[in-house]
Design an enzyme around this catalytic site. Structure first.
Site, short mmCIF file in Angstrom:
data_model
loop_
_atom_site.label_atom_id
_atom_site.label_comp_id
_atom_site.label_asym_id
_atom_site.label_seq_id
_atom_site.Cartn_x
_atom_site.Cartn_y
_atom_site.Cartn_z
N GLN A 22 -33.04 -8.87 35.18
CA GLN A 22 -33.56 -7.77 34.37
C GLN A 22 -33.94 -6.59 35.27
O GLN A 22 -34.65 -6.76 36.26
CB GLN A 22 -34.77 -8.26 33.55
CG GLN A 22 -35.32 -7.24 32.57
CD GLN A 22 -34.38 -6.92 31.41
OE1 GLN A 22 -33.60 -7.76 30.98
NE2 GLN A 22 -34.45 -5.70 30.93
N ASP A 31 -23.75 -8.81 33.04
CA ASP A 31 -24.13 -7.41 32.84
C ASP A 31 -22.95 -6.47 33.13
O ASP A 31 -22.97 -5.31 32.73
CB ASP A 31 -25.26 -7.04 33.82
CG ASP A 31 -26.63 -7.00 33.16
OD1 ASP A 31 -26.71 -6.71 31.96
OD2 ASP A 31 -27.61 -7.28 33.88
N LYS A 46 -33.59 -11.98 24.38
CA LYS A 46 -32.34 -12.54 24.93
C LYS A 46 -32.40 -14.06 24.89
O LYS A 46 -31.44 -14.72 24.47
CB LYS A 46 -32.13 -12.06 26.37
CG LYS A 46 -31.67 -10.61 26.46
CD LYS A 46 -31.71 -10.08 27.89
CE LYS A 46 -31.43 -8.59 27.88
NZ LYS A 46 -31.75 -7.93 29.15
N1 GUN Z 1 -32.74 -3.13 31.69
C1 GUN Z 1 -32.46 -2.29 30.67
N2 GUN Z 1 -31.21 -2.51 30.21
C2 GUN Z 1 -30.70 -3.51 30.95
C3 GUN Z 1 -29.46 -4.19 30.95
O1 GUN Z 1 -28.55 -3.92 30.16
N3 GUN Z 1 -29.33 -5.18 31.87
C4 GUN Z 1 -30.30 -5.49 32.76
N4 GUN Z 1 -30.07 -6.46 33.63
N5 GUN Z 1 -31.46 -4.87 32.79
C5 GUN Z 1 -31.66 -3.90 31.89
#
Ligand code: GUN
Length: 286
Positions: free
Chosen positions: A95, A118, A51
């Site tokens: 996350q 998100d 990311k």
């Molecule tokens: N962990 C796995 N997928 C995601 C996601 O799309 N967003 C976040 N914040 N954590 C994750």
């Protein structure tokens, strides 16, 4: 045939890089994304690294905050308060999963809905449910619909979409998005009766269950479009392990009209859509 998520994600990022430049030139705004990682989960570390790299590549500001696994809930809430009030931060992503002692729902509720890239805040999920365009929409579901449209064209009207999985992160929001596209949507899950037969009625089959290679050829209607959201690591003889989806690719590929591979399908689209949400948040609220 394969639906190439890597290529589509690259196209999306190219368009976003242009948009970032425009925002800078016309309004003096550089979209900023802050990612918080609590603890040392190896899979999460890989996701966060990707990311951060891709955020920088399209000219955005990337900020990564690493906190130890024993971080208190209050310390995380305090950090979020700072970020909510920082005008240079347009998107905040915590996350998941978080360590057990931290209340995930409380953390999600604390992120300002305008910065919730998100799309997990109840304000955004409520807006999505109401078909309100102001919603920031969860990234993986957005990616799934873009991949389906890449193959089928923009008009999905009247198609029967079966979604396997009912999670808040994928199953529920992707069902709502497909409904918005005027698909007839069936949400299936672990308690669904005659799951294979039901799936075999789908024009669009979205698998988001987290069970390695569960979907077999006889679950798929000939000519269907299959979107595989699963990312499962399975053991191999050489000990390295291998990533597979929720769909048995080799089995299903000859039956389906099109299928997303794992890796290289939904995964790259998720990050591209996260960047898209951040640019959108900066454009709307920056
Ligand atoms: N962990 C796995 N997928 C995601 C996601 O799309 N967003 C976040 N914040 N954590 C994750």
């Amino acid at each position: 045939m394969n639906i190439d998520g890597k290529a589509l994600a690259q196209e999306l990022r190219n368009d976003l890089a242009v948009e970032v430049k425009q925002l800078q030139e016309e309004r003096g705004i550089t979209p900023g994304l802050t990612v918080i990682l609590v603890g040392e989960d190896p899979a999460s570390q890989v996701y966060v690294r990707n990311k951060v790299r891709q955020t920088k590549e399209i000219g955005m500001i990337s900020n990564e905050i690493k906190m130890p696994a024993e971080t208190s809930q209050q310390a995380l809430l305090d950090e979020l308060d700072k970020l909510n009030n920082d005008p240079a931060v347009h998107g905040i992503l915590v996350q998941l999963p978080l360590p057990k002692h931290i209340d995930e729902a409380l953390i999600i509720d604390t992120i300002l809905p305008e910065k919730d890239v998100d799309g997990f805040h109840p304000m955004n999920s409520g807006r999505l449910c109401n078909g309100d365009a102001a919603a920031l929409v969860p990234c993986t579901p957005q990616g799934c619909v873009l991949l389906a449209k890449k193959h089928l064209g923009d008009n999905l009207c009247g198609k029967h979409a079966v979604v396997i999985g009912r999670s808040n992160i994928v199953g529920k929001p992707v069902s709502l998005l497909l409904l918005q596209e005027s698909c007839t949507v069936t949400i299936a899950h672990s308690r669904t009766k005659d799951l294979a037969a039901l799936c075999a009625t789908a024009d669009i089959l979205v698998a988001a269950v987290g069970r390695p290679e569960m979907v077999k050829a006889d679950w798929v209607k000939p000519g269907a479009t299959v979107i595989d959201v699963g990312i499962n690591r399975i053991a191999t003889e050489d000990g390295k392990g291998r990533l597979v989806g929720d769909v048995d690719f080799a089995d299903v590929e000859p039956v389906a009209d099109a299928i997303t591979p794992v890796p290289g399908g939904v995964g790259p689209m998720t990050i591209a859509c996260l960047l898209k949400n951040t640019v959108e948040a900066a454009r709307r609220f920056g």
